[in-house]
Design an enzyme around this catalytic site. Structure first.
Site, PDB file in Angstrom:
ATOM      1  CD  GLU A 121      -1.892  -7.673   3.283  1.00 17.90           C
ATOM      2  OE1 GLU A 121      -1.398  -6.555   3.002  1.00 17.90           O
ATOM      3  OE2 GLU A 121      -2.530  -7.867   4.322  1.00 17.90           O
TER       4      GLU A 121
ATOM      5  CD  GLU B 115       1.928  -5.610   5.632  1.00 17.32           C
ATOM      6  OE1 GLU B 115       2.783  -6.497   5.899  1.00 17.32           O
ATOM      7  OE2 GLU B 115       1.033  -5.772   4.798  1.00 17.32           O
TER       8      GLU B 115
ATOM      9  N   GLY C  38       0.684  -5.069   1.080  1.00 21.34           N
ATOM     10  CA  GLY C  38      -0.552  -5.119   0.298  1.00 21.34           C
ATOM     11  C   GLY C  38      -0.365  -5.774  -1.067  1.00 21.34           C
TER      12      GLY C  38
ATOM     13  CB  ALA D  38      -0.886  -0.021   1.234  1.00 17.73           C
TER      14      ALA D  38
HETATM   15  N1  CAA Z   1       4.595   3.109  -0.837  1.00 16.20           N
HETATM   16  C1  CAA Z   1       5.023   4.261  -1.365  1.00 16.20           C
HETATM   17  N2  CAA Z   1       6.181   4.361  -2.048  1.00 16.20           N
HETATM   18  C2  CAA Z   1       6.928   3.249  -2.193  1.00 16.20           C
HETATM   19  C3  CAA Z   1       6.536   2.014  -1.658  1.00 16.20           C
HETATM   20  C4  CAA Z   1       5.294   1.961  -0.950  1.00 16.20           C
HETATM   21  N3  CAA Z   1       4.815   0.825  -0.417  1.00 16.20           N
HETATM   22  N4  CAA Z   1       7.483   1.096  -1.951  1.00 16.20           N
HETATM   23  C5  CAA Z   1       8.423   1.741  -2.652  1.00 16.20           C
HETATM   24  N5  CAA Z   1       8.107   3.041  -2.810  1.00 16.20           N
HETATM   25  C6  CAA Z   1       8.865   4.095  -3.498  1.00 16.20           C
HETATM   26  C7  CAA Z   1      10.091   4.507  -2.718  1.00 16.20           C
HETATM   27  O1  CAA Z   1       9.726   5.479  -1.732  1.00 16.20           O
HETATM   28  C8  CAA Z   1      10.950   5.089  -3.810  1.00 16.20           C
HETATM   29  O2  CAA Z   1      10.496   6.382  -4.117  1.00 16.20           O
HETATM   30  P1  CAA Z   1      11.575   7.605  -4.364  1.00 16.20           P
HETATM   31  O3  CAA Z   1      12.268   7.192  -5.628  1.00 16.20           O
HETATM   32  O4  CAA Z   1      10.702   8.790  -4.498  1.00 16.20           O
HETATM   33  O5  CAA Z   1      12.462   7.584  -3.179  1.00 16.20           O
HETATM   34  C9  CAA Z   1      10.636   4.198  -5.018  1.00 16.20           C
HETATM   35  O6  CAA Z   1       9.394   3.573  -4.704  1.00 16.20           O
HETATM   36  C10 CAA Z   1      11.672   3.122  -5.258  1.00 16.20           C
HETATM   37  O7  CAA Z   1      11.827   2.389  -4.029  1.00 16.20           O
HETATM   38  P2  CAA Z   1      13.256   2.130  -3.355  1.00 16.20           P
HETATM   39  O8  CAA Z   1      14.213   3.238  -3.694  1.00 16.20           O
HETATM   40  O9  CAA Z   1      13.018   1.856  -1.917  1.00 16.20           O
HETATM   41  O10 CAA Z   1      13.688   0.812  -4.132  1.00 16.20           O
HETATM   42  P3  CAA Z   1      14.693  -0.325  -3.612  1.00 16.20           P
HETATM   43  O11 CAA Z   1      14.961  -1.186  -4.809  1.00 16.20           O
HETATM   44  O12 CAA Z   1      15.850   0.277  -2.898  1.00 16.20           O
HETATM   45  O13 CAA Z   1      13.867  -1.163  -2.522  1.00 16.20           O
HETATM   46  C11 CAA Z   1      11.900  -2.269  -1.661  1.00 16.20           C
HETATM   47  C12 CAA Z   1      12.736  -1.912  -2.917  1.00 16.20           C
HETATM   48  C13 CAA Z   1      12.694  -3.239  -0.771  1.00 16.20           C
HETATM   49  C14 CAA Z   1      10.648  -2.954  -2.171  1.00 16.20           C
HETATM   50  C15 CAA Z   1      11.575  -0.991  -0.870  1.00 16.20           C
HETATM   51  O14 CAA Z   1      11.031  -0.035  -1.774  1.00 16.20           O
HETATM   52  C16 CAA Z   1      10.561  -1.187   0.238  1.00 16.20           C
HETATM   53  O15 CAA Z   1      10.904  -1.707   1.275  1.00 16.20           O
HETATM   54  N6  CAA Z   1       9.311  -0.735   0.012  1.00 16.20           N
HETATM   55  C17 CAA Z   1       8.268  -0.758   1.012  1.00 16.20           C
HETATM   56  C18 CAA Z   1       7.739  -2.179   1.214  1.00 16.20           C
HETATM   57  C19 CAA Z   1       6.700  -2.157   2.310  1.00 16.20           C
HETATM   58  O16 CAA Z   1       6.965  -1.840   3.455  1.00 16.20           O
HETATM   59  N7  CAA Z   1       5.461  -2.538   1.949  1.00 16.20           N
HETATM   60  C20 CAA Z   1       4.354  -2.571   2.891  1.00 16.20           C
HETATM   61  C21 CAA Z   1       3.575  -1.296   2.794  1.00 16.20           C
HETATM   62  S1  CAA Z   1       2.340  -1.167   4.054  1.00 16.20           S
HETATM   63  C22 CAA Z   1       1.041  -2.088   3.497  1.00 16.20           C
HETATM   64  O17 CAA Z   1       1.063  -2.667   2.435  1.00 16.20           O
HETATM   65  C23 CAA Z   1      -0.166  -2.120   4.416  1.00 16.20           C
HETATM   66  C24 CAA Z   1      -1.068  -3.276   4.127  1.00 16.20           C
HETATM   67  O18 CAA Z   1      -0.949  -4.341   4.694  1.00 16.20           O
HETATM   68  C25 CAA Z   1      -2.140  -3.154   3.217  1.00 16.20           C
END
Ligand code: CAA
Length: 266
Positions: free
Chosen positions: A117, A137, A114, A70
């Site tokens: 999921e 999360e 998400g 998400a």
């Molecule tokens: N939401 C918003 N933006 C996101 C995102 C997310 N879930 N995941 C990645 N992005 C964005 C990053 O902020 C980044 O943006 P900028 O270029 O503006 O900085 C861009 O996408 C590229 O991401 P990274 O630079 O982080 O890429 P990476 O290759 O270094 O890492 C990754 C990849 C390991 C997937 C890392 O992006 C990450 O950990 N993302 C978040 C994963 C996460 O925590 N997901 C759970 C979200 S909460 C949820 O989903 C609630 C639920 O249960 C419904």
């Protein structure tokens, strides 16, 4: 399909029989914003209502992600009341559970939070060789909010699901996903091959009787919601209902006459 969507791409292939939906925010690894949710709900409803469309593929654009979760930027300032009364993120569940057409998730890269999921809401998961499934999360100070605590345990068992959800780490790669039954197959050779395999599978489903496939999908999904005897009763009702279809007569006649069946969805 309507081409008014901004965060997804939608197309129909195989003479109208197969819909392909691509979450299209590669710059944020296809993070699932409210707009993605609303557009996905609309396009699923549109494709599901089209009697020609017999199978739907859901994937993510770019090479890195199906969906990295998400949209964290959008969620940061939510409060309890807005999340609860606003039913934060619950539109994905509604949209997928109401869809009678089979949905195949083609998971290319990260399916986190998400994203994992959403993939689990689909009927079949095909994993690209670079697929990564995880529920990170807890790292963000929340728990999975799109069904992860319920579906992951059914897909990979309690210990592995707990390990992933409680630690927010220990992701699952494509091979493990298949060995545990989370995904059905690993497709090697890159994202194009993955989509090709998803289209092949969708075409196989699309050759069959639409109502039969829809009843099979509903019966299988009942296994998660009902106890065994209620589930078996529901299956028996659907099985009996098949005998009210032209397609049952056609399917069995074609077998006995040693020819290919021509299903008419009636
Ligand atoms: N939401 C918003 N933006 C996101 C995102 C997310 N879930 N995941 C990645 N992005 C964005 C990053 O902020 C980044 O943006 P900028 O270029 O503006 O900085 C861009 O996408 C590229 O991401 P990274 O630079 O982080 O890429 P990476 O290759 O270094 O890492 C990754 C990849 C390991 C997937 C890392 O992006 C990450 O950990 N993302 C978040 C994963 C996460 O925590 N997901 C759970 C979200 S909460 C949820 O989903 C609630 C639920 O249960 C419904």
């Amino acid at each position: 399909v309507s081409n008014l969507y901004e965060t997804i791409l939608a197309e129909i292939v195989d003479d109208g029989r197969v819909g392909i939906i691509t979450i299209n925010r590669p710059e944020v690894l296809n993070a699932l914003s409210t707009q993605v949710m609303d557009e996905l709900a609309d396009v699923l409803q549109e494709l599901d209502a089209d009697p020609r469309v017999k199978a739907i593929i859901l994937t993510g654009s770019g090479k890195k992600a199906f969906a990295a979760g998400a949209d964290i930027k959008e969620m940061r300032d939510q409060e309890f009341v807005t999340a609860y009364l606003g039913r934060l993120l619950s539109g994905y569940e509604r949209a997928t559970s109401e869809c009678r057409t089979p949905i195949i998730a083609a998971v290319n890269g990260y399916a986190l939070g998400g994203g994992c999921e959403l993939a689990m809401m689909c009927d079949i998961i095909l994993a690209g060789e670079n697929a990564v499934f995880g529920q990170p999360e807890t790292n963000l100070g929340v728990i999975p909010g799109m069904g992860g605590t319920q579906r992951l345990i059914r897909a990979v068992g309690k210990s592995r699901a707990m390990e992933m959800i409680l630690s927010g780490a220990h992701f699952i790669d494509a091979e493990e996903a298949v060995s545990r039954g989370l995904a059905s197959r690993v497709i090697t050779g890159g994202p194009e091959k993955l989509i090709e395999a998803a289209i092949d599978l969708a075409k196989q489903i699309a050759r069959l009787s639409g109502p039969v496939v829809a009843m099979a999908k509903e019966a299988v999904n009942s296994a998660n919601d009902l106890g065994l005897s209620e589930g078996v009763k529901k299956e028996n009702l659907f099985f009996s209902a098949c005998f009210g279809l032209y397609d049952q007569k056609e399917g069995m006649s074609a077998f006995l006459e040693k020819r290919k069946a021509r299903f008419e969805n009636r």
